[in-house]
Design an enzyme around this catalytic site. Structure first.
Site, PDB file in Angstrom:
ATOM      1  N   HIS A 193     -19.676  52.548  15.531  1.00  0.00           N
ATOM      2  CA  HIS A 193     -20.513  53.044  14.441  1.00  0.00           C
ATOM      3  C   HIS A 193     -21.315  54.286  14.812  1.00  0.00           C
ATOM      4  CE1 HIS A 193     -21.411  53.046  10.286  1.00  0.00           C
ATOM      5  NE2 HIS A 193     -22.616  53.417  10.625  1.00  0.00           N
ATOM      6  N   TYR A 238     -21.838  58.704  13.364  1.00  0.00           N
ATOM      7  CA  TYR A 238     -22.997  59.620  13.272  1.00  0.00           C
ATOM      8  C   TYR A 238     -22.850  60.787  14.233  1.00  0.00           C
ATOM      9  CZ  TYR A 238     -24.660  56.037  10.264  1.00  0.00           C
ATOM     10  OH  TYR A 238     -24.735  55.147   9.242  1.00  0.00           O
ATOM     11  N   HIS A 283     -13.293  54.957   1.985  1.00  0.00           N
ATOM     12  CA  HIS A 283     -14.678  55.277   2.389  1.00  0.00           C
ATOM     13  C   HIS A 283     -14.692  56.321   3.494  1.00  0.00           C
ATOM     14  CE1 HIS A 283     -18.708  54.794   4.063  1.00  0.00           C
ATOM     15  NE2 HIS A 283     -18.200  54.354   5.190  1.00  0.00           N
ATOM     16  N   PHE A 284     -13.848  56.111   4.520  1.00  0.00           N
ATOM     17  CA  PHE A 284     -13.999  57.081   5.610  1.00  0.00           C
ATOM     18  C   PHE A 284     -13.254  58.386   5.341  1.00  0.00           C
ATOM     19  CE2 PHE A 284     -10.833  54.252   7.941  1.00  0.00           C
ATOM     20  CZ  PHE A 284      -9.818  55.182   8.125  1.00  0.00           C
ATOM     21  N   HIS A 285     -12.378  58.397   4.331  1.00  0.00           N
ATOM     22  CA  HIS A 285     -11.830  59.705   3.972  1.00  0.00           C
ATOM     23  C   HIS A 285     -12.848  60.507   3.160  1.00  0.00           C
ATOM     24  CE1 HIS A 285      -8.016  58.293   5.618  1.00  0.00           C
ATOM     25  NE2 HIS A 285      -7.725  59.577   5.709  1.00  0.00           N
ATOM     26  N   ARG A 337      -5.418  47.309   4.433  1.00  0.00           N
ATOM     27  CA  ARG A 337      -5.338  48.532   5.241  1.00  0.00           C
ATOM     28  C   ARG A 337      -4.560  48.224   6.511  1.00  0.00           C
ATOM     29  NH1 ARG A 337     -10.927  49.401   8.624  1.00  0.00           N
ATOM     30  NH2 ARG A 337      -9.768  51.198   9.327  1.00  0.00           N
ATOM     31  N   ARG A 338      -4.269  49.265   7.279  1.00  0.00           N
ATOM     32  CA  ARG A 338      -3.553  49.147   8.553  1.00  0.00           C
ATOM     33  C   ARG A 338      -2.237  48.380   8.391  1.00  0.00           C
ATOM     34  NH1 ARG A 338      -8.852  47.045  10.925  1.00  0.00           N
ATOM     35  NH2 ARG A 338      -9.826  48.831  11.907  1.00  0.00           N
TER      36      ARG A 338
HETATM   37 FE1  HAS Z   1     -19.163  53.965   7.161  1.00  0.00          FE
HETATM   38  C1  HAS Z   1     -16.710  51.637   7.876  1.00  0.00           C
HETATM   39  C2  HAS Z   1     -21.367  51.466   6.419  1.00  0.00           C
HETATM   40  C3  HAS Z   1     -21.684  56.302   6.662  1.00  0.00           C
HETATM   41  C4  HAS Z   1     -17.233  56.381   8.652  1.00  0.00           C
HETATM   42  N1  HAS Z   1     -17.331  54.000   8.075  1.00  0.00           N
HETATM   43  C5  HAS Z   1     -16.476  52.932   8.260  1.00  0.00           C
HETATM   44  C6  HAS Z   1     -15.300  53.371   8.944  1.00  0.00           C
HETATM   45  C7  HAS Z   1     -15.474  54.718   9.208  1.00  0.00           C
HETATM   46  C8  HAS Z   1     -16.741  55.096   8.639  1.00  0.00           C
HETATM   47  C9  HAS Z   1     -14.523  55.614   9.966  1.00  0.00           C
HETATM   48  O1  HAS Z   1     -21.550  48.448   6.819  1.00  0.00           O
HETATM   49  C10 HAS Z   1     -14.073  52.507   9.249  1.00  0.00           C
HETATM   50  C11 HAS Z   1     -14.006  52.018  10.646  1.00  0.00           C
HETATM   51  C12 HAS Z   1     -12.758  51.194  10.832  1.00  0.00           C
HETATM   52  O2  HAS Z   1     -11.715  51.775  11.176  1.00  0.00           O
HETATM   53  O3  HAS Z   1     -12.797  49.986  10.598  1.00  0.00           O
HETATM   54  N2  HAS Z   1     -21.133  53.895   6.580  1.00  0.00           N
HETATM   55  C13 HAS Z   1     -21.832  52.775   6.318  1.00  0.00           C
HETATM   56  C14 HAS Z   1     -23.197  53.123   5.911  1.00  0.00           C
HETATM   57  C15 HAS Z   1     -23.280  54.491   5.990  1.00  0.00           C
HETATM   58  C16 HAS Z   1     -21.991  54.964   6.423  1.00  0.00           C
HETATM   59  C17 HAS Z   1     -24.293  52.188   5.522  1.00  0.00           C
HETATM   60  N3  HAS Z   1     -19.411  55.952   7.551  1.00  0.00           N
HETATM   61  C18 HAS Z   1     -20.523  56.714   7.268  1.00  0.00           C
HETATM   62  C19 HAS Z   1     -20.308  58.062   7.724  1.00  0.00           C
HETATM   63  C20 HAS Z   1     -19.048  58.085   8.294  1.00  0.00           C
HETATM   64  C21 HAS Z   1     -18.507  56.751   8.173  1.00  0.00           C
HETATM   65  C22 HAS Z   1     -21.302  59.176   7.604  1.00  0.00           C
HETATM   66  C23 HAS Z   1     -18.307  59.195   8.922  1.00  0.00           C
HETATM   67  C24 HAS Z   1     -18.758  60.389   9.119  1.00  0.00           C
HETATM   68  N4  HAS Z   1     -19.053  51.957   7.119  1.00  0.00           N
HETATM   69  C25 HAS Z   1     -20.077  51.108   6.816  1.00  0.00           C
HETATM   70  C26 HAS Z   1     -19.628  49.722   7.005  1.00  0.00           C
HETATM   71  C27 HAS Z   1     -18.309  49.768   7.419  1.00  0.00           C
HETATM   72  C28 HAS Z   1     -17.970  51.174   7.487  1.00  0.00           C
HETATM   73  C29 HAS Z   1     -20.404  48.496   6.810  1.00  0.00           C
HETATM   74  C30 HAS Z   1     -17.401  48.574   7.773  1.00  0.00           C
HETATM   75  C31 HAS Z   1     -16.561  48.157   6.620  1.00  0.00           C
HETATM   76  C32 HAS Z   1     -15.614  47.061   7.022  1.00  0.00           C
HETATM   77  O4  HAS Z   1     -15.829  45.928   6.580  1.00  0.00           O
HETATM   78  O5  HAS Z   1     -14.656  47.295   7.781  1.00  0.00           O
HETATM   79  C33 HAS Z   1     -24.532  55.310   5.700  1.00  0.00           C
HETATM   80  O6  HAS Z   1     -24.831  56.115   6.812  1.00  0.00           O
HETATM   81  C34 HAS Z   1     -24.426  56.121   4.444  1.00  0.00           C
HETATM   82  C35 HAS Z   1     -25.756  56.750   4.069  1.00  0.00           C
HETATM   83  C36 HAS Z   1     -25.555  57.937   3.181  1.00  0.00           C
HETATM   84  C37 HAS Z   1     -26.237  58.225   2.081  1.00  0.00           C
HETATM   85  C38 HAS Z   1     -25.870  59.453   1.291  1.00  0.00           C
HETATM   86  C39 HAS Z   1     -26.924  60.556   1.345  1.00  0.00           C
HETATM   87  C40 HAS Z   1     -26.418  61.754   0.636  1.00  0.00           C
HETATM   88  C41 HAS Z   1     -26.499  63.032   1.099  1.00  0.00           C
HETATM   89  C42 HAS Z   1     -25.865  64.130   0.308  1.00  0.00           C
HETATM   90  C43 HAS Z   1     -26.862  64.899  -0.511  1.00  0.00           C
HETATM   91  C44 HAS Z   1     -26.157  65.836  -1.405  1.00  0.00           C
HETATM   92  C45 HAS Z   1     -26.600  67.063  -1.731  1.00  0.00           C
HETATM   93  C46 HAS Z   1     -25.707  67.917  -2.590  1.00  0.00           C
HETATM   94  C47 HAS Z   1     -27.872  67.629  -1.293  1.00  0.00           C
HETATM   95  C48 HAS Z   1     -27.329  57.378   1.580  1.00  0.00           C
HETATM   96  C49 HAS Z   1     -27.185  63.377   2.376  1.00  0.00           C
HETATM   97  C50 HAS Z   1     -26.227  68.071  -3.973  1.00  0.00           C
HETATM   98  C51 HAS Z   1     -25.186  67.635  -4.890  1.00  0.00           C
HETATM   99  C52 HAS Z   1     -25.182  67.907  -6.214  1.00  0.00           C
HETATM  100  C53 HAS Z   1     -24.056  67.287  -7.002  1.00  0.00           C
HETATM  101  C54 HAS Z   1     -26.187  68.736  -6.923  1.00  0.00           C
END
Ligand code: HAS
Length: 551
Positions: free
Chosen positions: A219, A223, A370-372, A435-436
């Site tokens: 995890h 980040y 999700h991860f794409h 998946r996988r």
């Molecule tokens: Fe995730 C599974 C939970 C973020 C990547 N994640 C994965 C896997 C990958 C991955 C590769 O809790 C699969 C691993 C595998 O092979 O099994 N993930 C989270 C949570 C977050 C999160 C809570 N993940 C990421 C990020 C990744 C990533 C970043 C890659 C870079 N993830 C999970 C969980 C799993 C998981 C479980 C396991 C699932 C399972 O059962 O297998 C948080 O960090 C997300 C917080 C993000 C936000 C969004 C904030 C928004 C922002 C954009 C602002 C936009 C602006 C533009 C300013 C709250 C900062 C303005 C736009 C306009 C339209 C005006």
């Protein structure tokens, strides 16, 4: 004081970029083959195995491309903000070659079909020892980069007693701290468990221990991918849009929160696994929700930077600033779409982390969707956005209008392809598509009929994405060899007036404090459950160990 990057340091960063972009091409091609197989309309030629292709795709894109791009980019940021000595540069080259030898060993083993274990290399799947030894070398090589970056900041601080470190350097050091601490887990499982097991020195492996150590790394790994994108959002994008950094303190706080909370959360990948006490899963889910906060702070900060820049250009009303953003500048457009994708991507992460909902999506292709969205859109589009100015800066060339235009087309192609592919994956996952697995199209169930259309959707999206990869690789080559010689700007934003930048608490640079709290949080989250796992791993005690002959 902002200096330009000396040639010999540019060459170092470019070496990392070369590996990154070659990986993009190879890994992307494998991705294309995969989505075709999953559509049920295509069989791989020459007896190539689906899982072999999936392993190349995951390892080359998830581990090789990202790590090389990040280390190269971070060296460039450090050179720009606080400089690099000759000794540091020489050590960095040693680290590069250690990584390269490891990468080649791992890649060759996979290509020979001796390591079809996917990027998570879950036991009891077993690869040839050279796969694990290669991975260990990549990790050890990357530790050179960690210690060089730490040393760069240490040296700078000694030369600038009492001064606050430059924001870029501060961010790089946080990211490398996360990387160093989390790779200890993967290094431990590879060195203590997998290498002896694959060499036949021991006959059994404790599966749950290996998976837990993997996710202790897995995890924070995400980040480690995300934070370089955030570095660009905080320190570079404001300059590209003609604005200023909203708040130095807020940016540093957000990075410190990542250091504290990104590591003790690995259990959220193991919520469905038996053998881990639900209480400790609960603790780590709470910590997972804590690590959402710095992303929300970042979203706030980005909106503030956009609004300030827009108003400075005369924007009126609540949303008038939106129109003033430089939409025709690919250095902005690509990362901006990355940010926008992180709104659904982050929401998906929150769904994944919620225990009951995780039961619905775990091991389905929703997670791949999700991860794409996160790594392959938010992070990659930001990395592409960086490449448009960084490659010319490193090669002494300039970003031309033609390439800027092609870059905009590339960004649109990527966005369309990823929307179709990731969208299909999310929906098929909700319908239960696993998946996988290469067999998801004919599970023989009625349900499988429902998701087959979405599997074809993935193939369409994947094909569009492959065109995006070809465009990006062409752009990389053009910017390296063909673009006009000249001076490209390395965009570094300034702080806004009244930011109170001089008042940023020096507490933020109290490394002993932050590393200490990080260690305490890790110990709280892992000590008791880990002892418990070693003593009582399912289905028997003391630890379920898979005998080597059964695979
Ligand atoms: Fe995730 C599974 C939970 C973020 C990547 N994640 C994965 C896997 C990958 C991955 C590769 O809790 C699969 C691993 C595998 O092979 O099994 N993930 C989270 C949570 C977050 C999160 C809570 N993940 C990421 C990020 C990744 C990533 C970043 C890659 C870079 N993830 C999970 C969980 C799993 C998981 C479980 C396991 C699932 C399972 O059962 O297998 C948080 O960090 C997300 C917080 C993000 C936000 C969004 C904030 C928004 C922002 C954009 C602002 C936009 C602006 C533009 C300013 C709250 C900062 C303005 C736009 C306009 C339209 C005006």
């Amino acid at each position: 004081m902002i200096k330009s990057i000396p040639k010999n340091q540019s060459r170092l960063a470019m070496a990392f970029m070369w590996v990154a972009f070659i990986s993009l091409l190879i890994g992307g091609l494998m991705g294309l083959l995969q989505v075709f197989v999953r559509s049920g309309q295509f069989t791989l030629p020459f007896g190539i195995d689906y899982y072999q292709v999936l392993t190349v795709h995951g390892v080359i894109l998830g581990l090789v491309l990202t790590t090389y791009f990040i280390i190269g980019f971070q060296y460039a940021l450090m050179s720009k903000s606080i400089g690099m000595t000759n000794l540091e540069r020489k050590m960095a080259w040693i680290g590069f070659f250690v990584m390269l030898v490891g990468t080649i060993m791992t890649a060759v083993t996979i290509l020979l079909g001796k390591a079809s274990v996917l990027y998570t290399f879950y036991a009891p799947l077993q690869a040839h020892p050279t796969f694990y030894i290669g991975l260990a070398l990549v990790v050890v090589g990357s530790w050179f980069a960690c210690f060089i970056n730490f040393h760069q900041l240490y040296r700078w601080k000694k030369e600038h007693k009492g001064e606050k470190s430059p924001l870029m350097a501060f961010m790089v050091v946080i990211n490398m701290l996360i990387w160093f601490i989390c790779t200890l887990g993967v290094a431990a499982t590879v060195l203590i468990q997998f290498i002896p097991w694959s060499l036949g020195l021991v006959t059994e492996i404790d599966i749950l221990v290996s998976r837990t150590l993997f996710w202790y790394f897995g995890h924070p790994l995400v980040y480690f991918w995300l934070l370089p994108a955030y570095m660009a959002w905080y320190t570079i994008i404001p300059k590209v849009i003609g604005g200023k950094i909203f708040s130095d303190s807020l940016a540093r706080l957000s990075f410190i929160l990542f250091l504290l909370f990104s590591i003790p959360v690995g259990f959220h990948h193991q919520l469905t696994e038996p053998g881990i006490d639900p209480f400790w899963k609960y603790i780590q889910v709470v910590l997972t929700f804590m690590v959402v906060i710095p992303s929300l702070l970042t979203a706030f900060s980005m909106f503030a930077s956009f609004e300030m820049a827009g108003r400075a250009k005369g924007a009126k009303g609540k949303l008038g600033w939106f129109k003033k953003l430089p939409w025709k500048d690919v250095r902005f457009l690509a990362p901006f779409i990355g940010m926008a994708a992180f709104i659904p991507g982050g929401a998906g992460g929150i769904i994944n982390a919620s225990n009951q909902l995780n039961g619905v999506i775990h091991n389905t292709i929703w997670v791949t969707g999700h991860f794409h969205l996160t790594v392959a859109t938010t992070v990659m589009l930001t990395f592409f956005g960086i490449a448009y100015w960084l490659i010319p800066v490193l090669t002494g060339r300039t970003l031309t209008r033609k390439i800027n235009k092609l870059g905009i087309i590339q960004t649109i192609v990527w966005t369309v392809g990823m929307t179709i592919m990731s969208g299909s994956m999310h929906i098929a996952g909700l319908l239960g598509a696993p998946r996988r697995s290469s067999y998801s199209e004919y599970g023989g169930t009625e349900q499988a009929q429902e998701w087959i259309g979405y599997q074809i959707g993935q193939a369409i999206g994947g094909t569009i994405l492959f065109i995006g990869i070809l465009l990006m690789v062409y752009i990389f080559f053009y910017l390296t060899f063909r673009a006009p010689i000249g001076i490209e700007e390395f965009p570094v934003a300034e702080y806004r007036e009244g930011d109170g930048v001089d008042r940023t608490p020096m507490l933020f640079e109290n490394w002993k404090l932050w590393i200490g709290i990080t260690a305490v949080l890790i110990l709280i989250a892992y000590t008791i459950p880990f002892i418990d796992i070693i003593q009582n791993a399912p289905p028997g005690s003391p630890g379920f160990k898979w005998p080597i002959g059964n695979i």
